[in-house]
Design a protein around this motif. Sequence first.
Motif, PDB file in Angstrom:
ATOM      1  N   HIS A  93       0.815  -1.220   0.000  1.00  0.00           N
ATOM      2  CA  HIS A  93       0.000   0.000   0.000  1.00  0.00           C
ATOM      3  C   HIS A  93       0.843   1.263   0.000  1.00  0.00           C
ATOM      4  N   GLN A  94       2.097   1.148   0.465  1.00  0.00           N
ATOM      5  CA  GLN A  94       2.960   2.324   0.549  1.00  0.00           C
ATOM      6  C   GLN A  94       3.611   2.671  -0.793  1.00  0.00           C
ATOM      7  N   LEU A  95       3.511   1.780  -1.769  1.00  0.00           N
ATOM      8  CA  LEU A  95       4.144   2.010  -3.065  1.00  0.00           C
ATOM      9  C   LEU A  95       3.321   2.973  -3.907  1.00  0.00           C
ATOM     10  N   PRO A  96       3.963   3.859  -4.671  1.00  0.00           N
ATOM     11  CA  PRO A  96       3.230   4.698  -5.619  1.00  0.00           C
ATOM     12  C   PRO A  96       2.554   3.835  -6.685  1.00  0.00           C
ATOM     13  N   THR A  97       1.511   4.356  -7.276  1.00  0.00           N
ATOM     14  CA  THR A  97       0.828   3.650  -8.352  1.00  0.00           C
ATOM     15  C   THR A  97       1.796   3.392  -9.509  1.00  0.00           C
ATOM     16  N   GLY A  98       1.768   2.179 -10.051  1.00  0.00           N
ATOM     17  CA  GLY A  98       2.656   1.868 -11.166  1.00  0.00           C
ATOM     18  C   GLY A  98       2.892   0.381 -11.294  1.00  0.00           C
ATOM     19  N   THR A  99       3.834   0.014 -12.172  1.00  0.00           N
ATOM     20  CA  THR A  99       4.186  -1.379 -12.428  1.00  0.00           C
ATOM     21  C   THR A  99       5.504  -1.711 -11.738  1.00  0.00           C
ATOM     22  N   TYR A 100       5.567  -2.890 -11.113  1.00  0.00           N
ATOM     23  CA  TYR A 100       6.742  -3.320 -10.362  1.00  0.00           C
ATOM     24  C   TYR A 100       7.116  -4.750 -10.748  1.00  0.00           C
ATOM     25  N   ILE A 101       8.331  -5.131 -10.390  1.00  0.00           N
ATOM     26  CA  ILE A 101       8.808  -6.497 -10.581  1.00  0.00           C
ATOM     27  C   ILE A 101       8.996  -7.129  -9.213  1.00  0.00           C
ATOM     28  N   ILE A 102       8.382  -8.278  -9.010  1.00  0.00           N
ATOM     29  CA  ILE A 102       8.574  -9.019  -7.770  1.00  0.00           C
ATOM     30  C   ILE A 102       9.435 -10.233  -8.078  1.00  0.00           C
ATOM     31  N   GLN A 103      10.489 -10.424  -7.299  1.00  0.00           N
ATOM     32  CA  GLN A 103      11.387 -11.562  -7.460  1.00  0.00           C
ATOM     33  C   GLN A 103      11.246 -12.467  -6.253  1.00  0.00           C
ATOM     34  N   ILE A 104      11.100 -13.759  -6.523  1.00  0.00           N
ATOM     35  CA  ILE A 104      10.851 -14.742  -5.478  1.00  0.00           C
ATOM     36  C   ILE A 104      11.922 -15.812  -5.556  1.00  0.00           C
ATOM     37  N   LYS A 105      12.641 -16.014  -4.480  1.00  0.00           N
ATOM     38  CA  LYS A 105      13.666 -17.058  -4.434  1.00  0.00           C
ATOM     39  C   LYS A 105      13.226 -18.121  -3.442  1.00  0.00           C
ATOM     40  N   ASN A 106      13.282 -19.383  -3.868  1.00  0.00           N
ATOM     41  CA  ASN A 106      12.922 -20.448  -2.937  1.00  0.00           C
ATOM     42  C   ASN A 106      14.162 -21.020  -2.272  1.00  0.00           C
ATOM     43  N   THR A 107      13.965 -21.948  -1.356  1.00  0.00           N
ATOM     44  CA  THR A 107      15.070 -22.464  -0.558  1.00  0.00           C
ATOM     45  C   THR A 107      16.019 -23.327  -1.368  1.00  0.00           C
ATOM     46  N   GLU A 108      15.656 -23.668  -2.618  1.00  0.00           N
ATOM     47  CA  GLU A 108      16.556 -24.399  -3.510  1.00  0.00           C
ATOM     48  C   GLU A 108      17.352 -23.464  -4.405  1.00  0.00           C
ATOM     49  N   GLY A 109      17.167 -22.152  -4.203  1.00  0.00           N
ATOM     50  CA  GLY A 109      17.923 -21.168  -4.956  1.00  0.00           C
ATOM     51  C   GLY A 109      17.320 -20.799  -6.296  1.00  0.00           C
ATOM     52  N   ILE A 110      16.137 -21.327  -6.625  1.00  0.00           N
ATOM     53  CA  ILE A 110      15.492 -21.002  -7.896  1.00  0.00           C
ATOM     54  C   ILE A 110      14.819 -19.647  -7.792  1.00  0.00           C
ATOM     55  N   LEU A 111      15.094 -18.770  -8.785  1.00  0.00           N
ATOM     56  CA  LEU A 111      14.586 -17.405  -8.769  1.00  0.00           C
ATOM     57  C   LEU A 111      13.503 -17.250  -9.827  1.00  0.00           C
ATOM     58  N   ASN A 112      12.358 -16.711  -9.434  1.00  0.00           N
ATOM     59  CA  ASN A 112      11.271 -16.406 -10.349  1.00  0.00           C
ATOM     60  C   ASN A 112      10.981 -14.920 -10.300  1.00  0.00           C
ATOM     61  N   SER A 113      10.637 -14.334 -11.440  1.00  0.00           N
ATOM     62  CA  SER A 113      10.300 -12.917 -11.510  1.00  0.00           C
ATOM     63  C   SER A 113       8.946 -12.755 -12.186  1.00  0.00           C
ATOM     64  N   GLN A 114       8.195 -11.778 -11.733  1.00  0.00           N
ATOM     65  CA  GLN A 114       6.890 -11.507 -12.319  1.00  0.00           C
ATOM     66  C   GLN A 114       6.548 -10.038 -12.092  1.00  0.00           C
ATOM     67  N   LYS A 115       5.908  -9.425 -13.081  1.00  0.00           N
ATOM     68  CA  LYS A 115       5.448  -8.049 -12.930  1.00  0.00           C
ATOM     69  C   LYS A 115       4.095  -8.021 -12.225  1.00  0.00           C
ATOM     70  N   PHE A 116       3.859  -6.939 -11.469  1.00  0.00           N
ATOM     71  CA  PHE A 116       2.529  -6.716 -10.931  1.00  0.00           C
ATOM     72  C   PHE A 116       2.224  -5.225 -10.957  1.00  0.00           C
ATOM     73  N   ILE A 117       0.979  -4.907 -10.894  1.00  0.00           N
ATOM     74  CA  ILE A 117       0.529  -3.513 -10.975  1.00  0.00           C
ATOM     75  C   ILE A 117      -0.021  -3.088  -9.616  1.00  0.00           C
ATOM     76  N   LYS A 118       0.484  -1.976  -9.118  1.00  0.00           N
ATOM     77  CA  LYS A 118      -0.045  -1.353  -7.893  1.00  0.00           C
ATOM     78  C   LYS A 118      -1.031  -0.271  -8.318  1.00  0.00           C
ATOM     79  N   LYS A 119      -2.298  -0.472  -7.924  1.00  0.00           N
ATOM     80  CA  LYS A 119      -3.342   0.488  -8.304  1.00  0.00           C
ATOM     81  C   LYS A 119      -3.290   1.724  -7.424  1.00  0.00           C
TER      82      LYS A 119
END
Length: 266
Positions: free
Chosen positions: A240-266
């Motif tokens: 909620h503290q982020l300005p409106t816009g598009t962001y990239i969220i990066q998720i790393k699991n305990t096996e070291g695999i990294l996933n990235s995905q865009k999301f939109i903050k309304k």
Amino acid sequence: MKKLFIPFVLLGVSLNAQITTFPWTETFETSSTTAAAWTKIYESGTQEWSNVATAYYGYTTGAHQGDLMAEFDIDSFDGDATKYVSPILNLSSVNSPTLEFYYRNKDWGGDQNELKVYYRTSTTGTWTLITTFNSSISDWTNSGTLTLPSPSATYQIALEGVAWYGCSINVDDVLVKSGILSTSEFDKKKNTFKVYPNPTSDFINIKSEKRISEVLIFDLAGKRMNQIKEDNNEVKIPVHQLPTGTYIIQIKNTEGILNSQKFIKK
């Protein structure tokens, strides 16, 4: 003060060396084919970066791995700054490139040096700051995953030490790689995590088959907006503290695999 640019000149090492295969790791070992291609830019003063086996002051152990590490020396308290500049990285075909490394930056009686990370998209381009590390770190610590914005065929990163009379700054195991899975990898793993709702106003929920170890959020310019350490299959992140816009969220699991995905903050 006029800036000085002094390269390493070693027999058999090309100062125009270009890295074209990723992931790429710099170990600073004598066996590294790229360690001698790092160069120095003295922004102010003449404080040195060098590849060493033993820290000048402040630590009882050596490199993170192997025998050598990069070190910024400490015999100044006037804010002298020197960049340690990577070889040219051809990132033109790398999907969402990222940077991470191990470092330590211990204070000395409350005096704290700064480690800054920069990038530029050409060998004569303007440097842009990615992030600053200015807290006391007494043992080897991972930098976290840093997004490298605006990838180009003539990309460089720089580690800048700023001397305020703290202990040595040490860096080791620099890693540049793609931050997004290839199509074949993604096909295998696409059902292992879920990010919702998207768009969102208040929270991002992450649900993963593998335990999540870390979540990072970046804006599209590559600025890190949040970093959360986790050890769970489900995570709820306030946005909620982020300005409106598009962001990239990066998720790393305990096996070291990294996933990235865009999301939109309304």
